[in-house]
Motif scaffolding. Sequence first.
Motif, PDB file in Angstrom:
ATOM      1  N   ILE A 130       0.840  -1.207   0.000  1.00  0.00           N
ATOM      2  CA  ILE A 130       0.000   0.000   0.000  1.00  0.00           C
ATOM      3  C   ILE A 130       0.872   1.253   0.000  1.00  0.00           C
ATOM      4  O   ILE A 130       0.623   2.201  -0.759  1.00  0.00           O
ATOM      5  N   HIS A 131       1.901   1.270   0.835  1.00  0.00           N
ATOM      6  CA  HIS A 131       2.798   2.433   0.871  1.00  0.00           C
ATOM      7  C   HIS A 131       3.545   2.595  -0.459  1.00  0.00           C
ATOM      8  O   HIS A 131       3.754   3.715  -0.927  1.00  0.00           O
ATOM      9  N   GLN A 132       3.914   1.466  -1.054  1.00  0.00           N
ATOM     10  CA  GLN A 132       4.634   1.526  -2.325  1.00  0.00           C
ATOM     11  C   GLN A 132       3.782   2.181  -3.412  1.00  0.00           C
ATOM     12  O   GLN A 132       4.248   3.084  -4.121  1.00  0.00           O
ATOM     13  N   VAL A 133       2.523   1.738  -3.561  1.00  0.00           N
ATOM     14  CA  VAL A 133       1.696   2.315  -4.620  1.00  0.00           C
ATOM     15  C   VAL A 133       1.341   3.770  -4.295  1.00  0.00           C
ATOM     16  O   VAL A 133       1.229   4.605  -5.202  1.00  0.00           O
ATOM     17  N   GLY A 134       1.173   4.077  -3.010  1.00  0.00           N
ATOM     18  CA  GLY A 134       0.858   5.453  -2.643  1.00  0.00           C
ATOM     19  C   GLY A 134       1.976   6.416  -2.992  1.00  0.00           C
ATOM     20  O   GLY A 134       1.722   7.573  -3.360  1.00  0.00           O
ATOM     21  N   GLU A 135       3.212   5.940  -2.915  1.00  0.00           N
ATOM     22  CA  GLU A 135       4.362   6.785  -3.208  1.00  0.00           C
ATOM     23  C   GLU A 135       4.734   6.781  -4.686  1.00  0.00           C
ATOM     24  O   GLU A 135       5.147   7.799  -5.235  1.00  0.00           O
ATOM     25  N   GLU A 136       4.567   5.623  -5.348  1.00  0.00           N
ATOM     26  CA  GLU A 136       5.071   5.478  -6.708  1.00  0.00           C
ATOM     27  C   GLU A 136       3.992   5.546  -7.787  1.00  0.00           C
ATOM     28  O   GLU A 136       4.271   5.976  -8.915  1.00  0.00           O
ATOM     29  N   ASP A 137       2.781   5.111  -7.479  1.00  0.00           N
ATOM     30  CA  ASP A 137       1.739   5.016  -8.510  1.00  0.00           C
ATOM     31  C   ASP A 137       0.368   5.191  -7.855  1.00  0.00           C
ATOM     32  O   ASP A 137      -0.417   4.248  -7.754  1.00  0.00           O
ATOM     33  N   PRO A 138       0.041   6.415  -7.397  1.00  0.00           N
ATOM     34  CA  PRO A 138      -1.146   6.649  -6.572  1.00  0.00           C
ATOM     35  C   PRO A 138      -2.467   6.196  -7.166  1.00  0.00           C
ATOM     36  O   PRO A 138      -3.402   5.892  -6.414  1.00  0.00           O
ATOM     37  N   VAL A 139      -2.574   6.142  -8.485  1.00  0.00           N
ATOM     38  CA  VAL A 139      -3.849   5.720  -9.067  1.00  0.00           C
ATOM     39  C   VAL A 139      -4.212   4.307  -8.604  1.00  0.00           C
ATOM     40  O   VAL A 139      -5.396   3.964  -8.494  1.00  0.00           O
ATOM     41  N   LEU A 140      -3.223   3.487  -8.282  1.00  0.00           N
ATOM     42  CA  LEU A 140      -3.505   2.120  -7.839  1.00  0.00           C
ATOM     43  C   LEU A 140      -4.154   2.062  -6.460  1.00  0.00           C
ATOM     44  O   LEU A 140      -4.672   1.012  -6.061  1.00  0.00           O
ATOM     45  N   GLU A 200     -16.313   7.502 -13.609  1.00  0.00           N
ATOM     46  CA  GLU A 200     -16.088   8.826 -14.187  1.00  0.00           C
ATOM     47  C   GLU A 200     -14.623   9.248 -14.171  1.00  0.00           C
ATOM     48  O   GLU A 200     -14.273  10.282 -14.738  1.00  0.00           O
ATOM     49  N   LEU A 201     -13.772   8.463 -13.526  1.00  0.00           N
ATOM     50  CA  LEU A 201     -12.341   8.796 -13.521  1.00  0.00           C
ATOM     51  C   LEU A 201     -11.808   8.754 -14.957  1.00  0.00           C
ATOM     52  O   LEU A 201     -12.161   7.857 -15.730  1.00  0.00           O
ATOM     53  N   GLU A 202     -10.964   9.697 -15.292  1.00  0.00           N
ATOM     54  CA  GLU A 202     -10.397   9.746 -16.647  1.00  0.00           C
ATOM     55  C   GLU A 202      -9.186   8.822 -16.714  1.00  0.00           C
ATOM     56  O   GLU A 202      -8.059   9.201 -16.418  1.00  0.00           O
ATOM     57  N   LEU A 203      -9.459   7.586 -17.115  1.00  0.00           N
ATOM     58  CA  LEU A 203      -8.427   6.550 -17.150  1.00  0.00           C
ATOM     59  C   LEU A 203      -8.433   5.877 -18.517  1.00  0.00           C
ATOM     60  O   LEU A 203      -9.506   5.597 -19.072  1.00  0.00           O
ATOM     61  N   ASP A 204      -7.243   5.590 -19.039  1.00  0.00           N
ATOM     62  CA  ASP A 204      -7.192   4.827 -20.283  1.00  0.00           C
ATOM     63  C   ASP A 204      -7.342   3.343 -19.971  1.00  0.00           C
ATOM     64  O   ASP A 204      -7.297   2.924 -18.807  1.00  0.00           O
ATOM     65  N   MET A 205      -7.514   2.549 -20.999  1.00  0.00           N
ATOM     66  CA  MET A 205      -7.774   1.124 -20.806  1.00  0.00           C
ATOM     67  C   MET A 205      -6.598   0.412 -20.135  1.00  0.00           C
ATOM     68  O   MET A 205      -6.796  -0.492 -19.303  1.00  0.00           O
ATOM     69  N   ASP A 206      -5.391   0.819 -20.453  1.00  0.00           N
ATOM     70  CA  ASP A 206      -4.225   0.194 -19.832  1.00  0.00           C
ATOM     71  C   ASP A 206      -4.238   0.421 -18.317  1.00  0.00           C
ATOM     72  O   ASP A 206      -3.947  -0.504 -17.541  1.00  0.00           O
ATOM     73  N   THR A 207      -4.580   1.625 -17.892  1.00  0.00           N
ATOM     74  CA  THR A 207      -4.636   1.917 -16.456  1.00  0.00           C
ATOM     75  C   THR A 207      -5.749   1.130 -15.787  1.00  0.00           C
ATOM     76  O   THR A 207      -5.578   0.622 -14.668  1.00  0.00           O
ATOM     77  N   LYS A 208      -6.872   0.995 -16.450  1.00  0.00           N
ATOM     78  CA  LYS A 208      -7.974   0.206 -15.890  1.00  0.00           C
ATOM     79  C   LYS A 208      -7.551  -1.253 -15.688  1.00  0.00           C
ATOM     80  O   LYS A 208      -7.872  -1.866 -14.664  1.00  0.00           O
TER      81      LYS A 208
END
Length: 307
Positions: A130-140, A200-208
Amino acid sequence: MSAEKMGTRGLGNEEKEGALSPEDLSEMLAAGTKEVHEKAENTQFVKDFLRGRIRKELFKLGAVALYYTYTAMEEEIERNKDHPQFAPLYFPAELHRHEALARDLEYFYGPEWRNQITCSKATQCYVDRIHQVGEEDPVLLVAHAYTRYMGDLSGGQVLKKVAQRALKLPPTGEGLEFYQFDGIHSAKAFKQLYRSRMNELELDMDTKKRLVDEAVKAFQFNMEVFDELEEIGKTFQEDVLDAGMPVHGAMDGDISKCPYYAAKMAASGGTAYMCQMAMVVLRHPTGQVLFATWFAALAGLAAWYLM
């Protein structure tokens, strides 16, 4: 955001509930985590919990694991509350759980509870991710928030009732504040609102797709915590509280709890099963009375036969 705006937004999205697309994030998450979700629900720890077979000491350790998990998740949510790909899902007053868990732990462990708890190995792995994604890739963080909060508002409410009954906790809610969402008046309406915000989040398919993968990981982390608790439970003495022999209408979907089913199985000739059921019955006061009555009748029949 004001409650009035939330309510208006929610009503608008309820009208769109029937027009969901397979490419909506909420639909992708539901479909992509279906298999691992079912696996989590079928871990031995969860199955025992749902049957009311939960030791108080193990329940307390589960609350400890949740405290460390939610503290980490909500620290990262606070850090990223203005991130454009998470901000619409920021509902601290409605959802945040770490303070409620702190009160539960104080109830179970006393005022010095912080000195009595430690983060387990499996929980620490979850916390680190959780800390890793919060610091490196918050969308996760969206995946972790979805996995935990939506589960708490759904199956968590069933677990609350089971725990309160099995552990004989106060009806006023002490020890179970984690399951009480005072800021949410309708769990169903709030979940609809939350899912619509996700969509409604603006996300591309790869991010989804990455979010689906992360949600699967979140379920796997939860299963590792369940398995760890199950192993710890094996070291405890048998002190499971008996919630009572359920009547036919209170099986909660488990036919093996039905006395009529048990009688049928015993009649079919399963010796081991008959012994197991006998032990269950003899541990229950009603069963003891019935056994004494049956034994007296048998003794009377034997005496009559030998006359």
